[in-house]
Scaffold this active site. Structure first.
Site, PDB file in Angstrom:
ATOM      1  N   CYS A   2       0.186   1.498 -14.276  1.00 53.87           N
ATOM      2  CA  CYS A   2       0.222   0.581 -13.144  1.00 53.87           C
ATOM      3  C   CYS A   2       1.493  -0.231 -13.114  1.00 53.87           C
ATOM      4  CB  CYS A   2      -0.992  -0.334 -13.102  1.00 53.87           C
ATOM      5  SG  CYS A   2      -1.200  -0.907 -11.418  1.00 53.87           S
ATOM      6  N   ARG A  27      -1.446  -4.708  -7.712  1.00 58.05           N
ATOM      7  CA  ARG A  27      -1.507  -3.252  -7.804  1.00 58.05           C
ATOM      8  C   ARG A  27      -2.808  -2.765  -8.432  1.00 58.05           C
ATOM      9  NH1 ARG A  27       3.601  -0.839  -7.304  1.00 58.05           N
ATOM     10  NH2 ARG A  27       3.031   0.857  -8.675  1.00 58.05           N
ATOM     11  N   TRP A  75      -4.244   0.631 -15.409  1.00 58.64           N
ATOM     12  CA  TRP A  75      -5.430   1.075 -14.679  1.00 58.64           C
ATOM     13  C   TRP A  75      -5.885   2.369 -15.342  1.00 58.64           C
ATOM     14  CZ3 TRP A  75      -8.264  -1.319 -10.980  1.00 58.64           C
ATOM     15  CH2 TRP A  75      -9.249  -0.553 -10.353  1.00 58.64           C
ATOM     16  N   ASN A 100       3.728   4.393 -17.178  1.00 56.17           N
ATOM     17  CA  ASN A 100       3.026   4.640 -15.916  1.00 56.17           C
ATOM     18  C   ASN A 100       3.034   6.144 -15.663  1.00 56.17           C
ATOM     19  OD1 ASN A 100       2.646   1.956 -15.433  1.00 56.17           O
ATOM     20  ND2 ASN A 100       4.174   1.788 -13.813  1.00 56.17           N
ATOM     21  N   GLY A 101       1.969   6.644 -15.029  1.00 54.68           N
ATOM     22  CA  GLY A 101       1.937   8.057 -14.694  1.00 54.68           C
ATOM     23  C   GLY A 101       0.894   8.815 -15.477  1.00 54.68           C
ATOM     24  N   GLU A 483      -8.127   3.480  16.626  1.00 56.49           N
ATOM     25  CA  GLU A 483      -7.456   2.393  15.924  1.00 56.49           C
ATOM     26  C   GLU A 483      -6.471   1.675  16.849  1.00 56.49           C
ATOM     27  OE1 GLU A 483      -6.226  -0.206  12.845  1.00 56.49           O
ATOM     28  OE2 GLU A 483      -8.052   0.928  13.255  1.00 56.49           O
ATOM     29  N   LYS A 487      -6.642  -2.314  17.795  1.00 53.12           N
ATOM     30  CA  LYS A 487      -5.534  -3.254  17.603  1.00 53.12           C
ATOM     31  C   LYS A 487      -5.236  -4.017  18.889  1.00 53.12           C
ATOM     32  CE  LYS A 487      -5.023  -2.907  13.468  1.00 53.12           C
ATOM     33  NZ  LYS A 487      -6.453  -2.790  13.538  1.00 53.12           N
ATOM     34  N   GLU A 490      -8.022  -6.539  19.567  1.00 51.35           N
ATOM     35  CA  GLU A 490      -8.091  -7.602  18.558  1.00 51.35           C
ATOM     36  C   GLU A 490      -7.100  -8.724  18.839  1.00 51.35           C
ATOM     37  OE1 GLU A 490      -9.268  -6.170  14.135  1.00 51.35           O
ATOM     38  OE2 GLU A 490      -7.496  -5.183  14.962  1.00 51.35           O
ATOM     39  N   HIS A 506     -16.601  13.576  31.145  1.00 54.10           N
ATOM     40  CA  HIS A 506     -18.020  13.269  30.920  1.00 54.10           C
ATOM     41  C   HIS A 506     -18.317  11.789  31.134  1.00 54.10           C
ATOM     42  CE1 HIS A 506     -18.795  17.312  29.516  1.00 54.10           C
ATOM     43  NE2 HIS A 506     -17.745  17.227  28.718  1.00 54.10           N
ATOM     44  N   LYS A 606     -10.468 -12.188   8.231  1.00 54.81           N
ATOM     45  CA  LYS A 606      -9.818 -11.091   7.513  1.00 54.81           C
ATOM     46  C   LYS A 606     -10.823 -10.280   6.709  1.00 54.81           C
ATOM     47  CE  LYS A 606      -6.330  -8.632   6.182  1.00 54.81           C
ATOM     48  NZ  LYS A 606      -5.748  -7.722   7.163  1.00 54.81           N
TER      49      LYS A 606
END
Length: 611
Positions: A2, A27, A75, A100-101, A483, A487, A490, A506, A606
């Site tokens: 991470c 992260r 992680w 990492n990885g 979406e 937006k 909203e 239709h 939120k």
């Protein structure tokens, strides 16, 4: 895997390491640790399961200090979350290493190293690399040479940083498939997996390229490429604020977060893909055992995350050939769902605290699913803690109520999951490599798409006085239309709806007139000609069309038809992410013209933590 921070300085670097880890907490991680080369020339470390604050408390209770140090937030991939699996990992008293990885050939290297007498104290693939560097250091002239020799044995993706009392004046970093940034100070230098970790101490950075190895000393940094040749990597000055949540030069957080999407998606992909493969262990320690057994997928989410789930259904059914259903979380809980054998329950949520989604996950645990999984942006959230498999989106803080980068990073994560499932259901290595290349190219495509903003700002003038709008798409871009409509409603308070274009006749066709703008998403795919026919129905009834079109789609502007041409051809896998960007920008600029509160639209929160 991470977050990584390392430093070399004439002062104690412990505060630099701990503060750097704090700045990478977004992260996601389950443990943290630091290792230092003490004034006595010995390796010392502190590790803690849980948060960076727990690590800081341990260091305060049992102080360590040193002028060379490395640190990490982990992680779990190989091995459960625990202190013994936390980084840094040691090989005896000669090597300390963070990573990492994912190392794909760790099992065969482990057996080889055991045969040479190395003892393993963890379940991680990282400890294999530490012993491998130590083995090479026994015959190499320097730590850098040992790292160069060791990484030639590694298959997979990695960013590693190493220190050793046998070469005490430096730390060494290397990368392949995972980002590494070098920071330049006055008489001290640093390394990290993310610029943000180092902003309190420097704004001068260079980025290692594939195969690079960097030797970091107080007096300077020496970088060699994959062939061992000395190279100079450009040093750039970062314009980022030390506080990532500041708006900077942007008028609103939403605008800032729209423009952060190339980097956010790159962060989502980092350490999860190589040049040819998805690294399935990125889903967690249970992933390799669970994925081959999945025969159905059931996705549950709310709002924007529900739209992401609808797109994921195309990824999973067309790519992995697995049945996939998608459901609104608030309905799922009350209909007594039938669960087919070997079904994966997948919950998607930006916050991880969405009440209906979290309740659905808890209900699912009683219903006989093979496993539960979560796609989420908040590492400490309830959803993440309670799911069996987790893929963090790493979008970073999203302040604007209307989701932007959280949505597109969800799509990137779902693309990774779809390819991972497909590999275990017959997808060839060649096709997987093709899909991985397409996913990897998305951040660059988004950079180009953002340059359409001046055109979209002008387009917004057509919507400023409208009361209604209709969005159309087909196939996987129909949820993109959903979406886009969400937006617009909203943040501009314009009533907007979205339909699959084939549904026009239709019922929705009755709404079409000169006062109803119609926005269409038109990639060049197998459904393009059918979409064109649907749009002709709109034009025949006097509707005003606004088409976001592939450059190869054949659309041209005419009276009543505005065409915004995308910068390049976009494949079906890339299209849902890339076509989302212009719709976000359109909603933003329409809202500006209407004078609404872009970041905090009325009546909305939120994170929806009530039913």
């Amino acid at each position: 895997m991470c977050g990584i921070v390392g430093a070399v300085a004439p002062r104690d670097v412990t505060p630099i390491l701990v503060e750097g880890l704090r700045r990478l907490e977004y992260r996601g991680y389950d443990s943290a640790g630091v290792a230092l080369l003490t004034s006595a020339g010995a390796l010392a470390r502190r590790r803690a399961q849980g948060k960076v604050q727990q690590l800081a408390n341990d260091i305060a209770a049992h102080p360590i200090a040193g002028h060379r140090g490395i640190s990490h937030t982990r992680w779990a991939t190989h091995g459960v979350p625990s202190e013994r699996n936390a980084h840094p990992h040691f090989s005896g008293d000669v090597v300390g290493l963070v990573h990492n990885g994912i190392i794909e050939n760790h099992d065969e290297l482990r057996e080889e190293l055991r045969g040479r007498g190395y003892v393993f104290s963890s379940e991680t693939d990282t400890e294999v690399v530490a012993h491998l560097v130590a083995d090479e250091l026994a015959t190499s002239g320097s730590l850098r040479a040992a790292v160069q020799a060791a990484i030639r044995r590694l298959h997979g993706a990695y960013a590693i940083v190493v220190l050793s009392p046998l070469d005490p004046d430096c730390i060494v970093a290397a990368r392949a498939g995972c980002p590494v940034v070098v920071g330049y100070g006055q008489g001290e230098h640093y390394v990290a997996s993310d610029v943000q970790a180092l902003l309190p101490v420097t704004r001068q950075f260079s980025f290692l390229e594939e195969g690079d190895v960097a030797e970091i000393r107080e007096r300077g940094v020496h970088i060699v490429d994959r062939d061992g040749q000395s190279v100079e990597r450009p040093v750039r000055e970062s314009s980022l604020s030390a506080e990532a949540v500041e708006r900077g030069d942007y008028a609103h957080y939403m605008q800032k977060e729209i423009h952060e999407q190339p980097r956010a998606i790159a962060d989502t992909l980092a350490e999860r893909i190589t040049g040819k493969r998805v690294l399935t262990a990125a889903l967690g320690p249970l992933a390799e055992a669970l994925l081959p057994n999945i025969r159905n997928v059931h996705i549950v989410a709310c709002g924007t995350s529900y739209h992401a789930g609808l797109i994921a259904r195309y990824y999973i059914e067309q790519g992995a050939k697995l049945p996939c259903t998608v459901e609104v979380a608030s309905e799922y809980r009350y209909r007594n769902p039938v669960v087919p054998p070997d079904t994966l329950f997948l919950a998607i949520s930006q916050s991880g605290e969405t009440a209906d989604t979290l309740a659905a996950l808890r209900e699912a645990k009683k219903l006989g699913y093979l496993a539960t999984a979560a796609i989420c942006n908040v590492p400490e959230s309830s959803l993440v803690r309670e799911a069996n498999l987790v893929l963090m989106t790493r979008a970073g803080p999203e302040i604007g109520v209307a989701s932007t980068k959280a949505f597109t990073t969800q799509l990137a994560a779902l693309g990774i999951l779809g390819v991972a499932l497909a590999r275990h259901n017959g997808m060839s290595a060649a096709v997987e490599a093709q899909y991985v290349r397409q996913i990897a190219h998305v951040p660059e495509m988004i950079e180009r798409t953002l340059k359409l903003e001046p055109q979209i700002k002008a387009l917004a003038q057509h919507f400023a006085d409208k009361r209604h709008a209709l969005f159309l798409g087909r196939g996987p871009t129909w949820p993109v239309a959903l979406e886009g409509a969400l937006k617009l409603k909203e943040i501009s308070y314009i009533h907007a709806e979205a339909y699959p274009a084939g549904e026009l006749k239709h019922g929705p066709l009755a709404l079409i007139d000169a006062d109803m703008p119609v926005i269409a998403v038109a990639p060049n795919n197998a459904l393009l000609e059918k979409l064109k026919s649907n749009l002709e129905e709109v034009r025949a009834r006097g509707g005003q069309l606004f088409v976001f079109a592939d450059p190869e789609s054949g659309f041209t502007a005419s009276e009543g038809v505005e065409v915004i041409t995308m910068p390049e051809h976009i494949t079906p896998l890339q299209a849902p992410i890339v076509y989302t960007l212009p719709l976000q920008m359109l909603a933003y600029h329409v809202a500006l013209l209407r004078g609404t509160d872009v970041d905090q639209p009325r009546n909305l929160a939120k994170s929806v933590t009530v039913e």
